[in-house]
Design a protein around this motif. Sequence first.
Motif, mmCIF file in Angstrom:
data_model
loop_
_atom_site.group_PDB
_atom_site.id
_atom_site.type_symbol
_atom_site.label_atom_id
_atom_site.label_comp_id
_atom_site.label_asym_id
_atom_site.label_seq_id
_atom_site.Cartn_x
_atom_site.Cartn_y
_atom_site.Cartn_z
ATOM 1 N N ASP A 71 47.200 -36.208 31.699
ATOM 2 C CA ASP A 71 47.291 -36.427 30.253
ATOM 3 C C ASP A 71 47.524 -35.114 29.519
ATOM 4 O OD1 ASP A 71 46.938 -39.128 30.526
ATOM 5 O OD2 ASP A 71 44.785 -39.101 30.090
ATOM 6 N N GLU A 72 46.915 -34.033 30.000
ATOM 7 C CA GLU A 72 47.110 -32.731 29.353
ATOM 8 C C GLU A 72 48.553 -32.270 29.505
ATOM 9 O OE1 GLU A 72 42.828 -30.428 29.582
ATOM 10 O OE2 GLU A 72 43.956 -30.686 31.446
ATOM 11 N N ILE A 73 49.147 -32.500 30.660
ATOM 12 C CA ILE A 73 50.551 -32.121 30.873
ATOM 13 C C ILE A 73 51.438 -32.914 29.927
ATOM 14 C CG2 ILE A 73 52.465 -32.110 32.505
ATOM 15 C CD1 ILE A 73 50.400 -31.703 34.725
ATOM 16 N N ILE A 74 51.203 -34.227 29.854
ATOM 17 C CA ILE A 74 52.020 -35.083 28.983
ATOM 18 C C ILE A 74 51.871 -34.669 27.519
ATOM 19 C CG2 ILE A 74 52.288 -37.446 28.126
ATOM 20 C CD1 ILE A 74 51.457 -38.370 30.970
ATOM 21 N N ASP A 75 50.621 -34.378 27.111
ATOM 22 C CA ASP A 75 50.373 -33.997 25.719
ATOM 23 C C ASP A 75 51.119 -32.705 25.367
ATOM 24 O OD1 ASP A 75 48.818 -34.231 23.147
ATOM 25 O OD2 ASP A 75 48.065 -32.300 23.851
ATOM 26 N N HIS A 76 51.080 -31.734 26.250
ATOM 27 C CA HIS A 76 51.791 -30.476 25.986
ATOM 28 C C HIS A 76 53.295 -30.700 25.926
ATOM 29 C CE1 HIS A 76 49.152 -26.933 25.918
ATOM 30 N NE2 HIS A 76 48.296 -27.680 26.615
ATOM 31 N N LEU A 77 53.824 -31.459 26.861
ATOM 32 C CA LEU A 77 55.270 -31.668 26.888
ATOM 33 C C LEU A 77 55.743 -32.437 25.660
ATOM 34 C CD1 LEU A 77 55.872 -32.483 30.663
ATOM 35 C CD2 LEU A 77 56.497 -30.399 29.437
ATOM 36 N N GLU A 78 54.932 -33.387 25.198
ATOM 37 C CA GLU A 78 55.344 -34.203 24.055
ATOM 38 C C GLU A 78 55.143 -33.477 22.725
ATOM 39 O OE1 GLU A 78 53.183 -37.846 24.374
ATOM 40 O OE2 GLU A 78 54.702 -38.793 25.653
ATOM 41 N N ASN A 79 54.061 -32.737 22.602
ATOM 42 C CA ASN A 79 53.691 -32.201 21.290
ATOM 43 C C ASN A 79 53.802 -30.679 21.156
ATOM 44 O OD1 ASN A 79 52.845 -34.837 20.324
ATOM 45 N ND2 ASN A 79 51.093 -34.604 21.721
ATOM 46 N N ASN A 80 53.721 -29.981 22.266
ATOM 47 C CA ASN A 80 53.712 -28.524 22.180
ATOM 48 C C ASN A 80 54.371 -27.903 23.407
ATOM 49 O OD1 ASN A 80 53.092 -25.974 21.120
ATOM 50 N ND2 ASN A 80 51.123 -25.904 22.198
ATOM 51 N N PRO B 194 59.580 -29.749 39.091
ATOM 52 C CA PRO B 194 59.250 -28.315 39.060
ATOM 53 C C PRO B 194 58.532 -27.908 37.768
ATOM 54 C CG PRO B 194 61.528 -28.647 39.739
ATOM 55 C CD PRO B 194 61.032 -29.963 39.246
ATOM 56 N N ILE B 195 58.933 -28.524 36.650
ATOM 57 C CA ILE B 195 58.296 -28.209 35.369
ATOM 58 C C ILE B 195 56.856 -28.685 35.368
ATOM 59 C CG2 ILE B 195 58.312 -28.731 32.894
ATOM 60 C CD1 ILE B 195 61.372 -28.735 33.049
ATOM 61 N N GLU B 196 56.629 -29.903 35.877
ATOM 62 C CA GLU B 196 55.258 -30.433 35.951
ATOM 63 C C GLU B 196 54.384 -29.535 36.815
ATOM 64 O OE1 GLU B 196 52.801 -34.225 37.812
ATOM 65 O OE2 GLU B 196 54.971 -34.395 37.539
ATOM 66 N N SER B 197 54.924 -29.064 37.937
ATOM 67 C CA SER B 197 54.163 -28.185 38.823
ATOM 68 C C SER B 197 53.829 -26.866 38.119
ATOM 69 C CB SER B 197 54.974 -27.908 40.092
ATOM 70 O OG SER B 197 54.310 -26.987 40.920
ATOM 71 N N TRP B 198 54.808 -26.315 37.409
ATOM 72 C CA TRP B 198 54.574 -25.056 36.679
ATOM 73 C C TRP B 198 53.522 -25.242 35.596
ATOM 74 C CZ3 TRP B 198 55.865 -23.767 31.481
ATOM 75 C CH2 TRP B 198 55.735 -22.412 31.168
ATOM 76 N N MET B 199 53.594 -26.358 34.889
ATOM 77 C CA MET B 199 52.605 -26.644 33.835
ATOM 78 C C MET B 199 51.206 -26.767 34.431
ATOM 79 S SD MET B 199 54.112 -26.952 30.760
ATOM 80 C CE MET B 199 53.154 -28.079 29.767
ATOM 81 N N ARG B 200 51.113 -27.434 35.578
ATOM 82 C CA ARG B 200 49.810 -27.704 36.191
ATOM 83 C C ARG B 200 49.219 -26.442 36.834
ATOM 84 N NH1 ARG B 200 47.708 -32.482 37.577
ATOM 85 N NH2 ARG B 200 49.765 -33.487 37.515
ATOM 86 N N GLU B 201 50.056 -25.693 37.524
ATOM 87 C CA GLU B 201 49.551 -24.563 38.306
ATOM 88 C C GLU B 201 49.505 -23.256 37.524
ATOM 89 O OE1 GLU B 201 48.300 -25.052 41.209
ATOM 90 O OE2 GLU B 201 48.940 -27.151 41.277
ATOM 91 N N PHE B 202 50.333 -23.150 36.503
ATOM 92 C CA PHE B 202 50.419 -21.848 35.820
ATOM 93 C C PHE B 202 50.119 -21.933 34.324
ATOM 94 C CE2 PHE B 202 52.538 -18.337 33.684
ATOM 95 C CZ PHE B 202 52.160 -17.256 34.468
ATOM 96 N N PHE B 203 50.946 -22.639 33.573
ATOM 97 C CA PHE B 203 50.874 -22.530 32.120
ATOM 98 C C PHE B 203 49.576 -23.059 31.528
ATOM 99 C CE2 PHE B 203 51.483 -24.262 27.845
ATOM 100 C CZ PHE B 203 51.849 -23.099 27.174
#
Length: 531
Positions: free
Chosen positions: A39-48, A82-91
Amino acid sequence: GEISDQQMEAIREEVWNAFIEERLTAQAIDDLDIRVTDDEIIDHLENNPPIDIQRLFYANNQFDKETYHQALNTPGMMDWAPIESWMREFFIPRFKLQQYINMSAIVSQEDVKDEFIKRNTDFTISALHVTSESVKDIVSPPTEAEMKQNYQSRLDDFQQDEKRHVSYVSWAKAPNAEDTLRVIEEATSIIAQANSGQDFISLANIHTQDPGNQISPDSGRGGDLGWFGKNQMVGTFETAAFGAKKGDVVGPVLSQFGYHIIKVEDMRKKGDDKEVKARHILLKIEMGQNTRSDYRRKATLFSYDAQDYGFSAAQDSHLVQSLNANTIGEKDIFLGTLGPFRSAVRWAFNAEMGATSDPLESNEYYAVFSLDSITPEGVKPFEDAKIQVRATLSRDRENDAAKSLAIELKNSVDSGALFDAIAKDNKSIELIPSDTKKLSGSFVSLGRSDQITGALLNARNGDLIGPVKTYRGYSIIQVMEISPFDSTSWLAQKDLVRLDLVRQKQNRVYQSWMADMKNDADIVDNRKYYF
């Protein structure tokens, strides 16, 4: 152009710091057990969406939200794994860590109001400034016994790492007469080509070393200088250009930049002044390969003889003189008069006492070194620390004397004395009759300091305050006028001021957190073995 030793060291330091900070950040994320949900990944991608992802959807240098959301909501339009992995593991872990650190960056309403006052309120003051310099003559110098006592009381301040001391002979990488002659011959050849009818524009684009000529890697300006008048060019260039006739090719003309070949294309009168339209070719006088080889050969022969017969004997036979570079630290970059020379520092810390180096090279020099002595790690001897101890004691005494005098002056003012009269009787005291500044500015003579700002923030019209510490001594300040608080501007600015303060405090808190992490970490720096 070629990267200098100094630039390379700066790059290495930047990369090292980034590496350490990233490792410590990853360790902190693990220690705090920071996790990321879907949910945190989705929220960031959708809103920020992070700026790195926004850049994938730039059009005309702007983030194309419509295309981004279309890609986000259309299955198969792009691979998001790859973007989801970067968001989860790094950003997101780093984003959450930053939020955690920022929790301690608290800005109160009082902080915001004080900052607003600093930026918007005018303070008119008069002042007497007693500088440390002004009381030097009345302060007695510290005795030998006092300096030794001060030294013994703070031995920890004089702890030093191992130091190395070297002698060296150097050869500057500079062009010689042969290089100058080579450039003159090249210029003479180009002039002959231009006079035989070859296009000067093409010759300029091929030969000029003027960096301003380059438009792109594949095109140049043809040496074009446009129109210019007197006193716009260096002296020798101007003399040659204005002494020529239209159509002339003149040179080679020597300036501090090198040799110039000048093509005068036109001349005109502009009022009473004469102007010239010209093109030029710049040929820099640079060290040639033969010169470079000659310097390297000299350094090599000197090194052989120094290793075989001794450093001093080699100096005599090669008719050269050595210089010294003392108290070299293991992490130093600069060395004596040679400037940046990291390879020489590395050699000094790997060498045995009395050793002579092979020829070493920096951007500016060839040099041969001899390791003269080693000062082991430990407390700096008193004789070596004496200058530092004397300076500290003298500075403290001067500050104390300035403060004592400032207290006396304030008492005099409290008893009815005027600033003008006090300054007239004490020529060394600096009088500021009147000065109006905001607290974000710098007052005449007094400068700007936290102590002055704090004292004036709490002052009222007519207050006499002090002694107030300045960077140069102590001051007595008479508050003549404080402009009224602007409620309208306050309402308009307070949110922006708060945001600015929060950002500043968050940055300070993060820097402090990272500094504490580095101090607590067991970091082994092995860079010295590699560069």
